[in-house]
Design an enzyme around this catalytic site. Structure first.
Site, PDB file in Angstrom:
ATOM      1  N   PRO A  70       0.848  -1.199   0.000  1.00 57.30           N
ATOM      2  CA  PRO A  70       0.000   0.000   0.000  1.00 57.30           C
ATOM      3  C   PRO A  70       0.876   1.239   0.000  1.00 57.30           C
ATOM      4  O   PRO A  70       1.783   1.360   0.825  1.00 57.30           O
ATOM      5  CB  PRO A  70      -0.774  -0.122   1.326  1.00 57.30           C
ATOM      6  CG  PRO A  70       0.131  -0.913   2.219  1.00 57.30           C
ATOM      7  CD  PRO A  70       0.879  -1.863   1.315  1.00 57.30           C
ATOM      8  N   GLY A 107       7.204  -2.594  -2.798  1.00 57.72           N
ATOM      9  CA  GLY A 107       6.553  -1.305  -2.909  1.00 57.72           C
ATOM     10  C   GLY A 107       7.077  -0.499  -4.069  1.00 57.72           C
ATOM     11  O   GLY A 107       6.620  -0.630  -5.197  1.00 57.72           O
ATOM     12  N   ARG A 108       8.087   0.333  -3.798  1.00 55.72           N
ATOM     13  CA  ARG A 108       8.567   1.258  -4.829  1.00 55.72           C
ATOM     14  C   ARG A 108       9.065   0.557  -6.083  1.00 55.72           C
ATOM     15  O   ARG A 108       8.847   1.038  -7.196  1.00 55.72           O
ATOM     16  CB  ARG A 108       9.672   2.135  -4.246  1.00 55.72           C
ATOM     17  CG  ARG A 108       9.150   3.211  -3.304  1.00 55.72           C
ATOM     18  CD  ARG A 108      10.252   3.830  -2.477  1.00 55.72           C
ATOM     19  NE  ARG A 108      10.789   2.875  -1.510  1.00 55.72           N
ATOM     20  CZ  ARG A 108      11.938   3.015  -0.881  1.00 55.72           C
ATOM     21  NH1 ARG A 108      12.703   4.056  -1.139  1.00 55.72           N
ATOM     22  NH2 ARG A 108      12.348   2.107  -0.007  1.00 55.72           N
ATOM     23  N   CYS A 150       2.930   2.836   9.371  1.00 60.43           N
ATOM     24  CA  CYS A 150       3.176   4.119   8.703  1.00 60.43           C
ATOM     25  C   CYS A 150       3.759   5.129   9.684  1.00 60.43           C
ATOM     26  O   CYS A 150       3.205   5.357  10.755  1.00 60.43           O
ATOM     27  CB  CYS A 150       1.887   4.657   8.111  1.00 60.43           C
ATOM     28  SG  CYS A 150       2.104   6.221   7.229  1.00 60.43           S
TER      29      CYS A 150
END
Length: 328
Positions: free
Chosen positions: A13, A229-230, A96
């Site tokens: 996410p 992710g990235r 987060c």
């Protein structure tokens, strides 16, 4: 009986990135990856424009909604709403590190409050029949990593959580920006491996710093799954090899084939008044390192943002890439 989820590969996410258009595009590259939404707060789900916030297309399955919050009753209500929308799983964000998240008393700061997280998980599980899972860091700030991670997981697992996605870094809530928190704290895959070895009944998915499918394969010898992710977002061509490399299914999906597979989705959204740029912004890195990549990015960056831009922009960009490949 709950359908057992396959956690071998997930796309993380990512705020402002993994929206519904991004996920629909990624699904053109991989049918098996578990896709995740951006984090949405429980309050927003309860009070906000639900279709805009958590609406998604059937093509995205399997898809996880990640919730942010720390109030059990609100999280339970938001989870109930999400299940009604058809999500395959609800995840609670305990990782987060942004200041915006800290001010709301959720995200990585919850690593210091395992009892509260256990209450939240218990309430969410009582409200829905789909899996409720947790994504966390190994610890925060000066808390000892091993003691914090094991204590956190044990308390939350006792509340019924069976799946933990662990970003193998500490989150430094004082002194580092969210971007720095993704890069500066050292990775500790060994600690997460010890967690998996000590708690073999739990599904443990490794997140953080993984950038190649070869690395994914190696990590799958230790963990139940990997999350990228990235790397998945910035070089989405990588996703085209996931099903064949990690699931043993089919052949790698060529980038051009994924572009053409995405066209019907784009056409349908254009007809609804969605801008072309809202969809093509997620495709800029698709041909990274290949002939014509610069022209692809330039065409989409400059022309997709114009009012009335349509599929011809995408087709012209693809034509430039394919022309460059032939010329090369």
């Amino acid at each position: 009986m709950q359908k057992k989820q396959d956690y071998r590969f997930s796309v993380a996410p990512m705020m402002d990135w993994t929206d519904r258009h991004c996920r629909a595009f990624h699904r053109c590259l991989t049918k098996r990856a578990l896709l995740w939404t951006e984090m949405v707060t429980a309050d927003a789900v309860i009070r906000g424009h639900r279709e805009r916030l958590i609406g998604f297309s059937d093509v995205e399955h399997p898809v996880v909604l990640q919730l942010g919050g720390s109030e059990p009753a609100k999280l339970a209500e938001a989870a109930r709403i999400a299940e009604g929308f058809g999500y395959d799983e609800i995840n609670l964000n305990c990782g987060c590190p942004s200041e915006r998240v800290q001010s709301g008393a959720f995200g990585a700061c919850l690593m210091a409050e395992p009892d509260l997280v256990a209450e939240c998980v218990s309430a969410m599980r009582a409200a829905v029949s789909v899996p409720v899972t947790v994504k966390c860091r190994i610890a925060i700030d000066d808390l000892p990593a091993e003691e914090t991670l094991f204590g956190f997981v044990d308390k939350v697992a006792a509340a019924g959580c069976e799946v933990f996605t662990v970003h193998a870094r500490k989150a430094w809530l004082k002194g580092l920006s969210p971007k720095e928190n993704r890069e500066i704290p050292p990775l500790d895959y060994g600690l997460v491996a010890r967690l998996k070895a000590a708690r073999p009944d739990l599904a443990v998915i490794l997140n953080g710093g993984i950038a190649q499918l070869e690395d994914c394969r190696a990590h799958l010898e230790t963990f139940d799954g990997v999350m990228l992710g990235r790397a998945a977002y910035q070089t989405p061509d990588l996703l085209g090899g996931v099903d064949s490399a990690l699931f043993g299914e089919g052949m790698p999906v060529p980038p051009a084939e994924a572009v053409r597979a995405f066209e019907p989705y784009i056409a349908a959204r254009l007809a609804e008044g969605i801008s072309l740029h809202a969809m093509t912004r997620h495709m800029l890195g698709l041909f990274a390192g290949q002939p014509g990549a610069r022209q692809w990015r330039r065409t989409l960056s400059e022309r997709a943002v114009k009012p009335g831009a349509g599929l011809e922009v995408l087709r012209n960009a693809l034509g430039a890439v394919e022309g460059a490949a032939l010329a090369g």
